[in-house]
Design an enzyme around this catalytic site. Structure first.
Site, PDB file in Angstrom:
ATOM      1  N   GLU A   1       0.813  -1.222   0.000  1.00  0.00           N
ATOM      2  CA  GLU A   1       0.000   0.000   0.000  1.00  0.00           C
ATOM      3  C   GLU A   1       0.844   1.269   0.000  1.00  0.00           C
ATOM      4  OE1 GLU A   1      -3.152  -0.053   2.879  1.00  0.00           O
ATOM      5  OE2 GLU A   1      -4.130  -1.743   1.909  1.00  0.00           O
TER       6      GLU A   1
ATOM      7  N   GLU B   1      -5.341  -8.434   0.160  1.00  0.00           N
ATOM      8  CA  GLU B   1      -6.047  -8.138   1.413  1.00  0.00           C
ATOM      9  C   GLU B   1      -7.506  -7.887   1.111  1.00  0.00           C
ATOM     10  OE1 GLU B   1      -4.681  -4.929   3.957  1.00  0.00           O
ATOM     11  OE2 GLU B   1      -2.607  -5.599   3.818  1.00  0.00           O
TER      12      GLU B   1
HETATM   13  C1  FCB Z   1      -4.639  -2.043   5.180  1.00  0.00           C
HETATM   14  C2  FCB Z   1      -3.267  -2.388   5.711  1.00  0.00           C
HETATM   15  C3  FCB Z   1      -3.259  -3.457   6.759  1.00  0.00           C
HETATM   16  C4  FCB Z   1      -4.456  -3.335   7.681  1.00  0.00           C
HETATM   17  C5  FCB Z   1      -5.735  -3.289   6.885  1.00  0.00           C
HETATM   18  C6  FCB Z   1      -6.997  -3.262   7.714  1.00  0.00           C
HETATM   19  O1  FCB Z   1      -4.662  -0.709   4.792  1.00  0.00           O
HETATM   20  O2  FCB Z   1      -2.411  -2.801   4.657  1.00  0.00           O
HETATM   21  O3  FCB Z   1      -2.039  -3.384   7.439  1.00  0.00           O
HETATM   22  O4  FCB Z   1      -4.316  -2.224   8.477  1.00  0.00           O
HETATM   23  O5  FCB Z   1      -5.709  -2.151   6.052  1.00  0.00           O
END
Ligand code: FCB
Length: 452
Positions: A170, A352
């Site tokens: 990210e 994610e």
């Molecule tokens: C993302 C992050 C991770 C976690 C999730 C909920 O932005 O990469 O570390 O905080 O959100």
């Protein structure tokens, strides 16, 4: 092109996994030679993290990794995405190596392989060594070289066993929140610092790819980008302009230079003074896959005092939301996956996806989390729809295995498939853990189609 999946089948080679990150789970912050990261510093700065929480102990994964790998095995996952803590292996960020820190990831990787789980190693999930931030961190052009040297150390050490590599997690979140909004470490709010950080992190990514290609035979290399739809809070010209600028930062400032060879037009002119001849060629190195982190759409509103003229907007009151207030729009996830295939033309791994809540054990000691099960059910269905519509999705990782240190929210936002009692470190698999294990088992046993 995607396979001919149907509602009940997934491609045979589809990869199911979970993701975590070093600072959020490891703990052992001052043990075995680890030095502070910028998040250790932020946690000690009054008012920056809810409840004064810190990652000092977190899930104590540094000591309990074997138990955590057993939990992963119980899920039946194929792959585990984790990150290496730069200040654990290079306490000063460069120079002196901490052999004891390197040993930890040997133990973890070997335990994963023994359990039949493929390690996916992410080099940077936000825990920059404080010693490097003291030298200017990502605002300094040298940071690309620091990162490349760190990547070389990690690649040489684990490249015999780890073939899946991600450079950063990210990019836009940690640069925007860290250098323009004071929501993440190092908590600077400055347009010039932010522009420099964007460009240098892009340079570090390109340099990291070159190092990984040179040192890891057979490596499959990608990067993990957050992308979500950005919608104006109100249907006004000012909010629409704010949403467009936030979209440029949030969704395009990293994948566009990395994969298309140019900065988004909204920021190209501002970043130009920091770009030298040949930089874009160094940034846009060939990649094998696109990692997508996606939760839900975000909203922008105009704010003349914001570094970029925008501020975070609120979702409509009647929008479906998770327990922690994040909007739930599976259709936006489906559309994002379809768009990504069209724009960047790389295989996609959803690195994610998940839902946060305030889960707690009931009187029987069980943790029932129907809201997470319903979120994951609708998002995996949306992913399947996207694949049917041609999105080239090859795998899916839930955030997260364990409840963990959730940055500025501390331990209050729980994202785990496994509940963690932070007082005792007891792990309790939630209902969603059993749901995910069943989904994976079903996907592997259903009559399957191959990728075309
Ligand atoms: C993302 C992050 C991770 C976690 C999730 C909920 O932005 O990469 O570390 O905080 O959100």
């Amino acid at each position: 092109m995607a396979s001919k999946t149907t509602k009940t089948t997934w491609p045979t080679d589809f990869i199911w996994g979970v993701s975590t990150s070093s600072y959020q789970i490891e703990g052992a912050a001052r043990e075995d030679g680890r030095a502070p990261s910028i998040w250790d510093t932020r946690c000690r700065t009054q008012g920056k993290v809810a409840n004064g929480d810190t990652g000092d102990v977190a899930c104590d994964h540094y000591h309990r990794y074997a138990e955590d790998v057993a939990l992963m095995k119980g899920l039946g996952i194929d792959a585990y995405r984790f990150s290496v803590a730069w200040p654990r292996v290079l306490p000063k960020g460069k120079g002196q190596i901490n052999a004891t820190g390197l040993d930890f990831y040997d133990r973890l990787i070997d335990a994963l392989l023994e359990a039949g789980i493929e390690p996916w190693l992410c080099l940077y999930h936000w825990d920059l060594p404080q010693a490097l931030d003291d030298l200017g961190g990502w605002t300094v052009r040298d940071s690309a070289g620091w990162f490349a040297d760190y990547a070389a150390l990690v690649a040489r050490r684990y490249g015999d066993r780890v073939k899946r590599w991600a450079t950063f997690n990210e990019f836009s979140v940690f640069t925007l929140f860290g250098y323009a909004m004071d929501w993440n470490a190092p908590g600077i709010v400055d347009r010039e610092a932010h522009l420099k950080a964007i460009h240098h992190v892009n340079m570090a990514h390109g340099a990291g790819i070159d190092v990984l290609r040179a040192l890891v035979p057979g490596a499959s290399i990608g990067a993990v980008h957050n992308r979500q739809r950005v919608w104006p809070e109100h249907d006004t010209d000012a909010d629409r302009a704010a949403a467009q600028m936030l979209d440029a930062h949030w969704n395009r400032a990293f994948p566009d230079p990395q994969l298309l060879g140019h900065y988004p037009p909204e920021i190209a002119e501002a970043i130009d003074p920091y770009v030298r001849g040949g930089d874009l060629a160094r940034i846009s190195r060939p990649m094998d896959w696109f990692g997508l982190n996606h939760y839900g759409p975000i909203f922008a509103k105009s704010d003349p005092n914001g570094v970029w003229g925008f501020a975070w907007g609120s979702p409509p009151e009647d929008a479906p939301k998770s327990d922690i207030g994040w909007p739930i729009f599976p259709e936006a996830f489906r559309d994002e996956l379809i768009d990504l295939t069209r724009i960047y033309r790389l295989p996609i791994y959803v690195t994610e996806n998940g839902a946060g809540g305030g889960d707690a054990p009931n009187a029987a000691g069980e943790v029932d989390d129907p809201q997470r099960v319903s979120y994951l059910t609708s998002y995996t269905a949306a992913m399947q729809e996207a694949m049917q519509a041609g999105a080239d999705v090859r795998g899916y990782f839930v955030w997260s295995l364990l409840d963990n240190f959730e940055w500025g929210s501390g331990y209050a936002n729980r994202f785990g498939l496994v509940y963690v009692d932070f007082a005792t470190q007891q792990r309790i698999p939630k209902t969603s853990y059993r749901w995910y294990a069943k989904l994976i088992a079903g996907a592997k046993h259903a009559p399957r189609t191959r990728r075309a």
